[in-house]
Write a protein that holds these residues in place. Structure first.
Motif, PDB file in Angstrom:
ATOM      1  N   ILE A  82       5.045 -25.072  20.563  1.00  0.00           N
ATOM      2  CA  ILE A  82       5.438 -26.260  21.323  1.00  0.00           C
ATOM      3  C   ILE A  82       6.231 -27.222  20.448  1.00  0.00           C
ATOM      4  CG2 ILE A  82       4.619 -28.204  22.703  1.00  0.00           C
ATOM      5  CD1 ILE A  82       4.077 -25.418  23.933  1.00  0.00           C
ATOM      6  N   CYS A  83       5.654 -27.617  19.305  1.00  0.00           N
ATOM      7  CA  CYS A  83       6.285 -28.656  18.482  1.00  0.00           C
ATOM      8  C   CYS A  83       6.805 -28.143  17.138  1.00  0.00           C
ATOM      9  CB  CYS A  83       5.319 -29.811  18.254  1.00  0.00           C
ATOM     10  SG  CYS A  83       3.893 -29.391  17.241  1.00  0.00           S
ATOM     11  N   GLY A  84       6.458 -26.915  16.750  1.00  0.00           N
ATOM     12  CA  GLY A  84       6.939 -26.351  15.490  1.00  0.00           C
ATOM     13  C   GLY A  84       6.135 -26.773  14.277  1.00  0.00           C
ATOM     14  N   SER A  85       5.044 -27.464  14.470  1.00  0.00           N
ATOM     15  CA  SER A  85       4.210 -27.914  13.365  1.00  0.00           C
ATOM     16  C   SER A  85       3.436 -26.744  12.761  1.00  0.00           C
ATOM     17  CB  SER A  85       3.231 -28.982  13.859  1.00  0.00           C
ATOM     18  OG  SER A  85       2.324 -29.333  12.841  1.00  0.00           O
ATOM     19  N   ASP A  86       3.117 -26.854  11.474  1.00  0.00           N
ATOM     20  CA  ASP A  86       2.294 -25.829  10.836  1.00  0.00           C
ATOM     21  C   ASP A  86       0.923 -26.375  10.452  1.00  0.00           C
ATOM     22  OD1 ASP A  86       3.032 -27.471   8.774  1.00  0.00           O
ATOM     23  OD2 ASP A  86       3.639 -25.869   7.422  1.00  0.00           O
ATOM     24  N   GLN A  87       0.587 -27.532  10.985  1.00  0.00           N
ATOM     25  CA  GLN A  87      -0.698 -28.175  10.707  1.00  0.00           C
ATOM     26  C   GLN A  87      -1.664 -27.930  11.865  1.00  0.00           C
ATOM     27  OE1 GLN A  87      -1.238 -29.754   7.705  1.00  0.00           O
ATOM     28  NE2 GLN A  87       0.800 -28.922   7.257  1.00  0.00           N
ATOM     29  N   PHE A  88      -2.762 -27.239  11.575  1.00  0.00           N
ATOM     30  CA  PHE A  88      -3.753 -26.915  12.589  1.00  0.00           C
ATOM     31  C   PHE A  88      -5.140 -27.292  12.104  1.00  0.00           C
ATOM     32  CE2 PHE A  88      -0.311 -23.908  13.367  1.00  0.00           C
ATOM     33  CZ  PHE A  88      -0.147 -24.027  14.741  1.00  0.00           C
ATOM     34  N   GLU A  89      -5.989 -27.626  13.046  1.00  0.00           N
ATOM     35  CA  GLU A  89      -7.416 -27.799  12.790  1.00  0.00           C
ATOM     36  C   GLU A  89      -8.093 -26.596  13.416  1.00  0.00           C
ATOM     37  OE1 GLU A  89      -8.679 -31.529  14.403  1.00  0.00           O
ATOM     38  OE2 GLU A  89      -7.077 -32.617  13.397  1.00  0.00           O
ATOM     39  N   PHE A  90      -8.932 -25.922  12.637  1.00  0.00           N
ATOM     40  CA  PHE A  90      -9.559 -24.700  13.109  1.00  0.00           C
ATOM     41  C   PHE A  90     -11.028 -24.920  13.392  1.00  0.00           C
ATOM     42  CE2 PHE A  90      -5.984 -23.335  10.499  1.00  0.00           C
ATOM     43  CZ  PHE A  90      -5.334 -22.497  11.387  1.00  0.00           C
ATOM     44  N   GLU A  91     -11.510 -24.258  14.449  1.00  0.00           N
ATOM     45  CA  GLU A  91     -12.928 -24.254  14.779  1.00  0.00           C
ATOM     46  C   GLU A  91     -13.477 -22.885  14.413  1.00  0.00           C
ATOM     47  OE1 GLU A  91     -13.517 -25.333  18.840  1.00  0.00           O
ATOM     48  OE2 GLU A  91     -12.332 -27.161  18.642  1.00  0.00           O
ATOM     49  N   ASN A  92     -14.421 -22.872  13.493  1.00  0.00           N
ATOM     50  CA  ASN A  92     -14.989 -21.619  12.999  1.00  0.00           C
ATOM     51  C   ASN A  92     -16.392 -21.406  13.537  1.00  0.00           C
ATOM     52  OD1 ASN A  92     -12.687 -21.422  11.445  1.00  0.00           O
ATOM     53  ND2 ASN A  92     -13.683 -22.099   9.578  1.00  0.00           N
ATOM     54  N   SER A  93     -16.722 -20.148  13.733  1.00  0.00           N
ATOM     55  CA  SER A  93     -18.103 -19.782  14.014  1.00  0.00           C
ATOM     56  C   SER A  93     -18.384 -18.518  13.215  1.00  0.00           C
ATOM     57  CB  SER A  93     -18.320 -19.548  15.507  1.00  0.00           C
ATOM     58  OG  SER A  93     -17.570 -18.460  15.966  1.00  0.00           O
ATOM     59  N   ASP A  94     -19.240 -18.636  12.235  1.00  0.00           N
ATOM     60  CA  ASP A  94     -19.595 -17.507  11.364  1.00  0.00           C
ATOM     61  C   ASP A  94     -18.371 -16.918  10.670  1.00  0.00           C
ATOM     62  OD1 ASP A  94     -22.234 -17.842  12.177  1.00  0.00           O
ATOM     63  OD2 ASP A  94     -22.023 -16.386  13.804  1.00  0.00           O
ATOM     64  N   GLU A  95     -17.540 -17.791  10.079  1.00  0.00           N
ATOM     65  CA  GLU A  95     -16.368 -17.393   9.297  1.00  0.00           C
ATOM     66  C   GLU A  95     -15.253 -16.748  10.123  1.00  0.00           C
ATOM     67  OE1 GLU A  95     -16.020 -18.351   6.165  1.00  0.00           O
ATOM     68  OE2 GLU A  95     -17.995 -19.236   6.283  1.00  0.00           O
ATOM     69  N   ILE A  96     -15.328 -16.801  11.454  1.00  0.00           N
ATOM     70  CA  ILE A  96     -14.279 -16.269  12.321  1.00  0.00           C
ATOM     71  C   ILE A  96     -13.625 -17.447  13.027  1.00  0.00           C
ATOM     72  CG2 ILE A  96     -13.763 -14.817  14.310  1.00  0.00           C
ATOM     73  CD1 ILE A  96     -16.223 -13.149  13.561  1.00  0.00           C
ATOM     74  N   VAL A  97     -12.308 -17.501  12.979  1.00  0.00           N
ATOM     75  CA  VAL A  97     -11.585 -18.588  13.623  1.00  0.00           C
ATOM     76  C   VAL A  97     -11.557 -18.323  15.121  1.00  0.00           C
ATOM     77  CG1 VAL A  97      -9.377 -19.764  13.815  1.00  0.00           C
ATOM     78  CG2 VAL A  97     -10.169 -18.987  11.585  1.00  0.00           C
ATOM     79  N   ASP A  98     -12.172 -19.223  15.895  1.00  0.00           N
ATOM     80  CA  ASP A  98     -12.189 -19.077  17.353  1.00  0.00           C
ATOM     81  C   ASP A  98     -10.953 -19.693  17.993  1.00  0.00           C
ATOM     82  OD1 ASP A  98     -14.623 -17.753  17.465  1.00  0.00           O
ATOM     83  OD2 ASP A  98     -15.758 -19.613  17.592  1.00  0.00           O
ATOM     84  N   SER A  99     -10.642 -20.928  17.590  1.00  0.00           N
ATOM     85  CA  SER A  99      -9.491 -21.591  18.183  1.00  0.00           C
ATOM     86  C   SER A  99      -8.850 -22.528  17.166  1.00  0.00           C
ATOM     87  CB  SER A  99      -9.901 -22.372  19.428  1.00  0.00           C
ATOM     88  OG  SER A  99     -10.765 -23.428  19.098  1.00  0.00           O
ATOM     89  N   ALA A 100      -7.605 -22.872  17.460  1.00  0.00           N
ATOM     90  CA  ALA A 100      -6.851 -23.774  16.603  1.00  0.00           C
ATOM     91  C   ALA A 100      -6.345 -24.920  17.456  1.00  0.00           C
ATOM     92  CB  ALA A 100      -5.690 -23.029  15.963  1.00  0.00           C
ATOM     93  N   HIS A 101      -6.357 -26.098  16.879  1.00  0.00           N
ATOM     94  CA  HIS A 101      -5.913 -27.314  17.547  1.00  0.00           C
ATOM     95  C   HIS A 101      -4.719 -27.835  16.754  1.00  0.00           C
ATOM     96  CE1 HIS A 101      -6.457 -31.113  19.726  1.00  0.00           C
ATOM     97  NE2 HIS A 101      -6.214 -31.710  18.575  1.00  0.00           N
ATOM     98  N   CYS A 102      -3.540 -27.912  17.395  1.00  0.00           N
ATOM     99  CA  CYS A 102      -2.335 -28.361  16.709  1.00  0.00           C
ATOM    100  C   CYS A 102      -2.447 -29.853  16.409  1.00  0.00           C
ATOM    101  CB  CYS A 102      -1.093 -28.091  17.555  1.00  0.00           C
ATOM    102  SG  CYS A 102       0.429 -28.687  16.791  1.00  0.00           S
ATOM    103  N   ALA A 103      -2.205 -30.226  15.164  1.00  0.00           N
ATOM    104  CA  ALA A 103      -2.287 -31.630  14.765  1.00  0.00           C
ATOM    105  C   ALA A 103      -1.084 -32.421  15.275  1.00  0.00           C
ATOM    106  CB  ALA A 103      -2.381 -31.739  13.247  1.00  0.00           C
ATOM    107  N   GLY A 104       0.026 -31.742  15.570  1.00  0.00           N
ATOM    108  CA  GLY A 104       1.232 -32.425  16.017  1.00  0.00           C
ATOM    109  C   GLY A 104       1.213 -32.786  17.489  1.00  0.00           C
TER     110      GLY A 104
END
Length: 92
Positions: A16-38
Motif C-alpha cells: 500500500i505505502c511501500g514502507s518496510d517498517q512492520f510490527e509483528f505479532e508472534n505466538s510461539d516464535e511464529i509470526v502470525d500477522s504484521a501491522h504496517c507502521a506507515g
C-alpha cells in the motif's frame, strides 16, 4: 562451496505505502500477522510474502546465477589441478 556466502535477507515492503517498517505479532516464535507502521494495514504472514513475491523471486534468481557462476569456477579450478602437468589437455 561455502553455504554461508549465499545467505540473503529480503526486505519486505508494504504493498500500500511501500514502507518496510512492520510490527509483528508472534505466538510461539511464529509470526502470525504484521501491522504496517506507515499506513496501519494488517497482513497475515502469507499475504505479506505473496505481495512481495516478485521481489523474493528476483533475489532467488540472482542468487541462483551467482551459485551457478561460482560452481563453474570451482569445477574449472578443480579440473585444472587434476590435469596439471598433462600437455595434451588444456583449459581456456
Amino acid at each position: 562451496m561455502d553455504a554461508e556466502k549465499y545467505n540473503r535477507s529480503v526486505t519486505l515492503l508494504c504493498p500500500i505505502c511501500g514502507s518496510d517498517q512492520f510490527e509483528f505479532e508472534n505466538s510461539d516464535e511464529i509470526v502470525d500477522s504484521a501491522h504496517c507502521a506507515g499506513c496501519g494495514r494488517r497482513f497475515t504472514r502469507d499475504e505479506l510474502i505473496e505481495e512481495n513475491g516478485e521481489n523474493i523471486n528476483e533475489h532467488v534468481k540472482e542468487m541462483g546465477q551467482e551459485i551457478t557462476r561460482d560452481f563453474a569456477k570451482e569445477m574449472r579450478n578443480t579440473l585444472k589441478k587434476a590435469f596439471r602437468g598433462n600437455k595434451h589437455i588444456k583449459f581456456k
